[in-house]
Design an enzyme around this catalytic site. Sequence first.
Site, PDB file in Angstrom:
ATOM      1  N   ARG A  37      36.406  48.327  53.269  1.00  0.00           N
ATOM      2  CA  ARG A  37      36.357  47.371  54.785  1.00  0.00           C
ATOM      3  C   ARG A  37      36.775  47.717  55.955  1.00  0.00           C
ATOM      4  O   ARG A  37      36.015  48.325  56.696  1.00  0.00           O
ATOM      5  CB  ARG A  37      37.195  46.580  54.206  1.00  0.00           C
ATOM      6  CG  ARG A  37      36.163  45.248  52.819  1.00  0.00           C
ATOM      7  CD  ARG A  37      37.312  43.769  52.624  1.00  0.00           C
ATOM      8  NE  ARG A  37      36.197  43.052  51.558  1.00  0.00           N
ATOM      9  CZ  ARG A  37      36.616  42.158  51.388  1.00  0.00           C
ATOM     10  NH1 ARG A  37      37.875  41.602  51.825  1.00  0.00           N
ATOM     11  NH2 ARG A  37      35.974  41.265  50.610  1.00  0.00           N
ATOM     12  N   LYS A 198      27.254  32.397  37.135  1.00  0.00           N
ATOM     13  CA  LYS A 198      26.846  30.646  36.862  1.00  0.00           C
ATOM     14  C   LYS A 198      25.845  30.143  37.436  1.00  0.00           C
ATOM     15  O   LYS A 198      25.775  31.010  39.159  1.00  0.00           O
ATOM     16  CB  LYS A 198      28.221  29.497  37.482  1.00  0.00           C
ATOM     17  CG  LYS A 198      29.833  29.596  36.776  1.00  0.00           C
ATOM     18  CD  LYS A 198      30.587  28.997  36.928  1.00  0.00           C
ATOM     19  CE  LYS A 198      31.931  29.675  38.512  1.00  0.00           C
ATOM     20  NZ  LYS A 198      32.382  28.019  38.940  1.00  0.00           N
ATOM     21  N   GLY A 351      29.682  40.942  45.483  1.00  0.00           N
ATOM     22  CA  GLY A 351      30.782  41.765  45.319  1.00  0.00           C
ATOM     23  C   GLY A 351      31.022  42.976  43.657  1.00  0.00           C
ATOM     24  O   GLY A 351      30.939  43.618  43.717  1.00  0.00           O
ATOM     25  N   GLY A 374      30.334  36.705  49.804  1.00  0.00           N
ATOM     26  CA  GLY A 374      30.208  35.206  50.198  1.00  0.00           C
ATOM     27  C   GLY A 374      29.107  35.282  51.204  1.00  0.00           C
ATOM     28  O   GLY A 374      28.142  34.342  51.555  1.00  0.00           O
TER      29      GLY A 374
HETATM   30  P1  ADP Z   1      27.950  38.372  42.204  1.00  0.00           P
HETATM   31  O1  ADP Z   1      30.367  38.932  42.465  1.00  0.00           O
HETATM   32  O2  ADP Z   1      27.227  40.548  42.317  1.00  0.00           O
HETATM   33  O3  ADP Z   1      27.934  38.049  43.003  1.00  0.00           O
HETATM   34  P2  ADP Z   1      28.847  36.873  40.427  1.00  0.00           P
HETATM   35  O4  ADP Z   1      30.403  36.800  41.185  1.00  0.00           O
HETATM   36  O5  ADP Z   1      28.389  36.015  40.193  1.00  0.00           O
HETATM   37  O6  ADP Z   1      28.621  38.460  40.861  1.00  0.00           O
HETATM   38  O7  ADP Z   1      29.671  37.562  38.330  1.00  0.00           O
HETATM   39  C1  ADP Z   1      29.860  38.497  38.379  1.00  0.00           C
HETATM   40  C2  ADP Z   1      30.759  38.228  36.553  1.00  0.00           C
HETATM   41  O8  ADP Z   1      29.422  37.233  36.427  1.00  0.00           O
HETATM   42  C3  ADP Z   1      30.692  39.359  36.386  1.00  0.00           C
HETATM   43  O9  ADP Z   1      32.258  39.600  36.408  1.00  0.00           O
HETATM   44  C4  ADP Z   1      29.783  39.496  35.007  1.00  0.00           C
HETATM   45  O10 ADP Z   1      31.079  38.907  34.315  1.00  0.00           O
HETATM   46  C5  ADP Z   1      29.405  38.059  34.811  1.00  0.00           C
HETATM   47  N1  ADP Z   1      28.411  37.577  34.316  1.00  0.00           N
HETATM   48  C6  ADP Z   1      27.564  38.300  33.993  1.00  0.00           C
HETATM   49  N2  ADP Z   1      27.049  37.531  32.566  1.00  0.00           N
HETATM   50  C7  ADP Z   1      27.617  36.481  32.443  1.00  0.00           C
HETATM   51  C8  ADP Z   1      27.271  36.692  31.009  1.00  0.00           C
HETATM   52  N3  ADP Z   1      25.929  36.875  29.897  1.00  0.00           N
HETATM   53  N4  ADP Z   1      28.234  35.577  30.442  1.00  0.00           N
HETATM   54  C9  ADP Z   1      29.659  35.618  31.415  1.00  0.00           C
HETATM   55  N5  ADP Z   1      30.225  36.071  31.918  1.00  0.00           N
HETATM   56  C10 ADP Z   1      29.052  36.999  32.133  1.00  0.00           C
HETATM   57 MG    MG Z   2      31.644  37.478  42.638  1.00  0.00          MG
END
Ligand code: ADP
Ligand code: MG
Length: 403
Positions: A37, A198, A351, A374
């Site tokens: 950052r 999610k 992230g 975010g």
């Molecule tokens: P980002 O930060 O890129 O927006 P998220 O915060 O939505 O992504 O999700 C990242 C997390 O989702 C990771 O820590 C990963 O382990 C988890 N994840 C991915 N697939 C699954 C799954 N099938 N079951 C549980 N957790 C998962």
């Molecule tokens: Mg995330």
Amino acid sequence: MRRKTVRDIDVSGRRVLVRTDYNVPMDDHGVISDDMRIRVTLPTIRYLQERGARIIICSHLDRPGGKVVESLRLAPVARRLSELLGEPVMPLREVVGSGVESAVSEMQQGDVVMLENLRFNPGEKAKDPQFAEDLARLADIYVNDAFGVSHRAAASLVGVPQHLPAVAGLLLQKELDAFADVLEQPERPFAAVIGGAKVSDKLGVLENVLTRVDHLLIGGGMASTFIRSEGYGTGASRVEAEQLDAVRQIEKKAQAQGVDLHLPSDVVVADSLKADAQVRTVPAAEIPDGSMIVDIGPATIDDFARTLSRCRTVVWNGPMGVFENPGSAEGTRRIAAAIASINGTTVIGGGSTAEAVEKFGFTDRMSHISTGGGAALALLAGERLPGVEALPVREAETIGTAA
Ligand code: ADP
Ligand code: MG
């Protein structure tokens, strides 16, 4: 709507207040484990310094809760910035006030100072107009280069620009342009790859990209809610029952709009999310009781990779599986590779997604990897960012949109 940037004004000799996002991971001894950052703001700071501006940097760090917390002072951040910049950066011990004002009045052209942690002052989060005025009084020009926090409203982001000529920094501009390019005028075919933990975190993103893409590819933990909505069992996978309706709506809209919705046809399952859990591949329609989805399977990887190879624009948010564990990293790694290989524009947001791209060594092969989790999600969801809305639109565009 493009905003005015630091290139659109004369900064030479002026006092420039630069809002950055230096909310870096730092331990109690002031050791910064990741300075990304800080590094990403160097182009703006160098740009200002080369033009003889007097640079006053401000940022928040963590959550001191409106009071001084010794372990959250910005001095270690100023030191790191100084090392990266190869120039002195003077940390100030206060955020605003007469001590700060007199330090600023002694600055020479090209000098850099850093105000104390903005969140030591309760006015920052409260959007206190007086606090915004006190900050604005320090400078002649305001620059927002804090993309990572621009989806939040705080005094330093939305209050200060009411008092000063305000522009976007080079990082903020680059981020906004990258998302505007793909969302507003994508070369087609255009695919969005959405995964991560999610559905509920990503509903806005799904709904917005659905109106823009040719292909929507779903993986990650959220796939289980889609698979359930199709009427299949999902074993011990986490399903967001309250999102089943929303997911059905997305499937319906995809069909109505001719968007090709790709769901996993096979998945990797495990009996826990532990790093050493035993994994196996099963059809998405035959997930055993007690098993949870931890990754997309090989047939799904092939389908996704084939689709992506034909695309000219890809946005990706959300890992395809629990990529932190070796047994469930393959989906994310192969999709990262497929995206890195396409002949077109690739934008990565989120992230964990950025972390995965870095981990698997594809950072240099993506068109843009967003530095804000975010804020990137908010842009992908089609939301306006308060910190950006607070900046004036470029003249040419004001005329263009008024006509
Ligand atoms: P980002 O930060 O890129 O927006 P998220 O915060 O939505 O992504 O999700 C990242 C997390 O989702 C990771 O820590 C990963 O382990 C988890 N994840 C991915 N697939 C699954 C799954 N099938 N079951 C549980 N957790 C998962
Ligand atoms: Mg995330």
